[in-house]
Design a protein around this motif. Structure first.
Motif, PDB file in Angstrom:
ATOM      1  N   LYS A  88       0.833  -1.197   0.000  1.00 51.60           N
ATOM      2  CA  LYS A  88       0.000   0.000   0.000  1.00 51.60           C
ATOM      3  C   LYS A  88       0.870   1.251   0.000  1.00 51.60           C
ATOM      4  CE  LYS A  88      -4.184  -1.900   2.048  1.00 51.60           C
ATOM      5  NZ  LYS A  88      -5.214  -1.781   3.117  1.00 51.60           N
ATOM      6  N   PRO A  89       0.538   2.235  -0.831  1.00 55.15           N
ATOM      7  CA  PRO A  89       1.375   3.437  -0.939  1.00 55.15           C
ATOM      8  C   PRO A  89       1.483   4.215   0.364  1.00 55.15           C
ATOM      9  CG  PRO A  89      -0.699   3.699  -2.154  1.00 55.15           C
ATOM     10  CD  PRO A  89      -0.599   2.257  -1.778  1.00 55.15           C
ATOM     11  N   GLU A  90       0.466   4.128   1.233  1.00 60.05           N
ATOM     12  CA  GLU A  90       0.519   4.849   2.508  1.00 60.05           C
ATOM     13  C   GLU A  90       1.712   4.382   3.351  1.00 60.05           C
ATOM     14  OE1 GLU A  90      -3.649   4.703   1.010  1.00 60.05           O
ATOM     15  OE2 GLU A  90      -2.094   3.205   1.374  1.00 60.05           O
ATOM     16  N   TRP A  91       2.022   3.091   3.287  1.00 62.35           N
ATOM     17  CA  TRP A  91       3.166   2.553   4.044  1.00 62.35           C
ATOM     18  C   TRP A  91       4.467   3.111   3.479  1.00 62.35           C
ATOM     19  CZ3 TRP A  91       7.345  -0.549   2.599  1.00 62.35           C
ATOM     20  CH2 TRP A  91       8.101  -1.080   3.650  1.00 62.35           C
ATOM     21  N   LEU A  92       4.590   3.140   2.167  1.00 61.73           N
ATOM     22  CA  LEU A  92       5.798   3.676   1.545  1.00 61.73           C
ATOM     23  C   LEU A  92       5.993   5.146   1.907  1.00 61.73           C
ATOM     24  CD1 LEU A  92       5.496   2.022  -1.976  1.00 61.73           C
ATOM     25  CD2 LEU A  92       7.359   1.645  -0.357  1.00 61.73           C
ATOM     26  N   GLU A  93       4.912   5.912   1.913  1.00 63.65           N
ATOM     27  CA  GLU A  93       5.010   7.334   2.245  1.00 63.65           C
ATOM     28  C   GLU A  93       5.476   7.539   3.681  1.00 63.65           C
ATOM     29  OE1 GLU A  93       1.129   8.729   1.367  1.00 63.65           O
ATOM     30  OE2 GLU A  93       1.355   8.488  -0.816  1.00 63.65           O
ATOM     31  N   ARG A  94       5.044   6.679   4.583  1.00 67.71           N
ATOM     32  CA  ARG A  94       5.443   6.796   5.992  1.00 67.71           C
ATOM     33  C   ARG A  94       6.921   6.499   6.203  1.00 67.71           C
ATOM     34  NH1 ARG A  94       2.004   3.632  10.232  1.00 67.71           N
ATOM     35  NH2 ARG A  94       3.546   4.683  11.546  1.00 67.71           N
ATOM     36  N   MET A  95       7.523   5.767   5.272  1.00 70.30           N
ATOM     37  CA  MET A  95       8.935   5.414   5.415  1.00 70.30           C
ATOM     38  C   MET A  95       9.861   6.613   5.243  1.00 70.30           C
ATOM     39  SD  MET A  95       9.008   2.227   6.133  1.00 70.30           S
ATOM     40  CE  MET A  95       7.484   2.600   6.982  1.00 70.30           C
ATOM     41  N   GLU A  96       9.353   7.686   4.608  1.00 71.99           N
ATOM     42  CA  GLU A  96      10.182   8.855   4.290  1.00 71.99           C
ATOM     43  C   GLU A  96      11.454   8.418   3.559  1.00 71.99           C
ATOM     44  OE1 GLU A  96      10.878  11.242   7.727  1.00 71.99           O
ATOM     45  OE2 GLU A  96       8.767  11.361   8.279  1.00 71.99           O
ATOM     46  N   LEU A  97      11.261   7.636   2.529  1.00 72.15           N
ATOM     47  CA  LEU A  97      12.381   7.049   1.795  1.00 72.15           C
ATOM     48  C   LEU A  97      13.020   8.061   0.863  1.00 72.15           C
ATOM     49  CD1 LEU A  97      10.590   3.739   0.837  1.00 72.15           C
ATOM     50  CD2 LEU A  97      12.497   3.912   2.414  1.00 72.15           C
ATOM     51  N   PRO A  98      14.341   8.093   0.804  1.00 72.38           N
ATOM     52  CA  PRO A  98      14.995   8.939  -0.208  1.00 72.38           C
ATOM     53  C   PRO A  98      14.761   8.354  -1.599  1.00 72.38           C
ATOM     54  CG  PRO A  98      16.609   7.552   0.893  1.00 72.38           C
ATOM     55  CD  PRO A  98      15.308   7.352   1.632  1.00 72.38           C
ATOM     56  N   ARG A  99      14.629   9.225  -2.569  1.00 78.35           N
ATOM     57  CA  ARG A  99      14.465   8.801  -3.970  1.00 78.35           C
ATOM     58  C   ARG A  99      13.250   7.888  -4.172  1.00 78.35           C
ATOM     59  NH1 ARG A  99      20.076   8.413  -3.251  1.00 78.35           N
ATOM     60  NH2 ARG A  99      20.069   6.152  -3.118  1.00 78.35           N
ATOM     61  N   LEU A 100      12.193   8.105  -3.372  1.00 73.89           N
ATOM     62  CA  LEU A 100      11.003   7.282  -3.507  1.00 73.89           C
ATOM     63  C   LEU A 100      10.400   7.405  -4.903  1.00 73.89           C
ATOM     64  CD1 LEU A 100       8.933   5.421  -2.178  1.00 73.89           C
ATOM     65  CD2 LEU A 100       7.704   7.457  -1.385  1.00 73.89           C
ATOM     66  N   ASN A 101      10.608   8.546  -5.546  1.00 76.43           N
ATOM     67  CA  ASN A 101      10.052   8.742  -6.884  1.00 76.43           C
ATOM     68  C   ASN A 101      10.630   7.755  -7.890  1.00 76.43           C
ATOM     69  OD1 ASN A 101      12.573  10.071  -6.661  1.00 76.43           O
ATOM     70  ND2 ASN A 101      12.115  11.344  -8.448  1.00 76.43           N
ATOM     71  N   LYS A 102      11.757   7.103  -7.553  1.00 76.37           N
ATOM     72  CA  LYS A 102      12.343   6.108  -8.451  1.00 76.37           C
ATOM     73  C   LYS A 102      11.427   4.901  -8.612  1.00 76.37           C
ATOM     74  CE  LYS A 102      16.200   8.297  -9.215  1.00 76.37           C
ATOM     75  NZ  LYS A 102      16.522   8.844 -10.536  1.00 76.37           N
TER      76      LYS A 102
END
Length: 268
Positions: A88-102
């Motif tokens: 789920k994208p909400e989990w990815l957003e919570r990670m505050e990952l660098p370069r998530l747009n990749k």
């Protein structure tokens, strides 16, 4: 074994896995609400993504962002087996990952990175299928996503490790020591420290050379060794140490000690 199977962990509602071994199963154009990562285990398929065709062969991974229209057609007269992870994208957003747009484009990975990500994909999938701890499953998933967004594998060696990171690591250690028999989740560790679970995993592993679930498992096994020397029943010790059944406990114990709990118990 069913041709199509799904796997979930109720403590991780943001993740679902799928395994398919149905060779004649093709998919019409569709999209997912989740971020989708796929790995072809056998055969190959033509993946259509918004007007472009991608040839995905055995051993290759492919990524579909949420709401990206796609379709898959397996090659004729060939066994087609694949697995998918839906995040789920909400989990990815919570990670505050660098370069998530990749992760926001469909792609096939170059050979070296594909192999590194494939290993982490398998680790995540295997942990979920074997019903490992939620901590182990989510840690494996974070390691997979981290590898997907890295420019180079060597990036990992240059991550900072300052006073705040050491503080987080020490707090995580304290929490695990106090609750090692319990079913710990990364969400709990995140609440305890105030740091994102992504940064917790990176900091903890950099400091201790182990992910949190492996550290917890060592504490459980050391506790079990003490109890085995007291001649307590193995099944009772397994439950007491936090394992959901004796078989799981035996496998975990043997991986660390090099012998089964029974062998260890009769040797003391």
């Amino acid at each position: 074994m069913a041709d199509v199977a799904f796997y979930r962990d109720e403590a991780l509602p943001f993740l679902e896995a799928k395994r398919c071994s149905k060779s004649d199963l093709a998919y019409q154009k569709h999209f997912h609400e989740e971020h989708s990562l796929g790995l072809i285990d056998e055969g190959e398929t033509q993946a259509w993504c918004e007007g472009m065709l991608w040839r995905v062969e055995s051993g290759r991974m492919i990524n579909f962002p949420p709401h990206m229209l796609h379709a898959c057609q397996p090659a004729e007269n060939a066994d087609w087996k694949y697995r998918m992870l839906f995040i789920k994208p909400e989990w990815l957003e919570r990670m505050e990952l660098p370069r998530l747009n990749k992760l926001q484009i469909p792609f096939l990975l170059e050979d070296g990175k594909n192999e590194a990500c494939r290993k982490r994909f398998n680790r995540t999938m295997d942990s979920l299928v074997r019903n490992e701890s939620s901590l182990e499953i989510e840690t494996a998933l974070i390691e997979l996503v981290h590898m997907l967004i890295m420019k180079h594998e060597s990036d990992q060696a240059h991550e900072p490790h300052g006073a705040s990171e050491r503080k987080y690591v020490n707090r995580v250690k304290e929490y695990i020591h106090a609750h090692y028999k319990d079913r710990i989740t990364l969400e709990q560790l995140e609440q305890e420290t105030g740091a994102t679970r992504y940064h917790l995993i990176r900091s903890f592993k950099k400091s201790t050379h182990l992910p949190p679930h492996a550290y917890q498992n060592l504490l459980r096994i050391n506790h079990a060794k003490i109890e085995l020397r007291k001649r307590r029943p193995i099944a009772e010790i397994a439950v007491d140490a936090g394992y959901y059944d004796q078989s799981h406990f035996t496998k975990a114990f043997a991986r660390i000690v090099g012998a089964t709990p029974q062998t260890y118990a009769v040797s003391v």
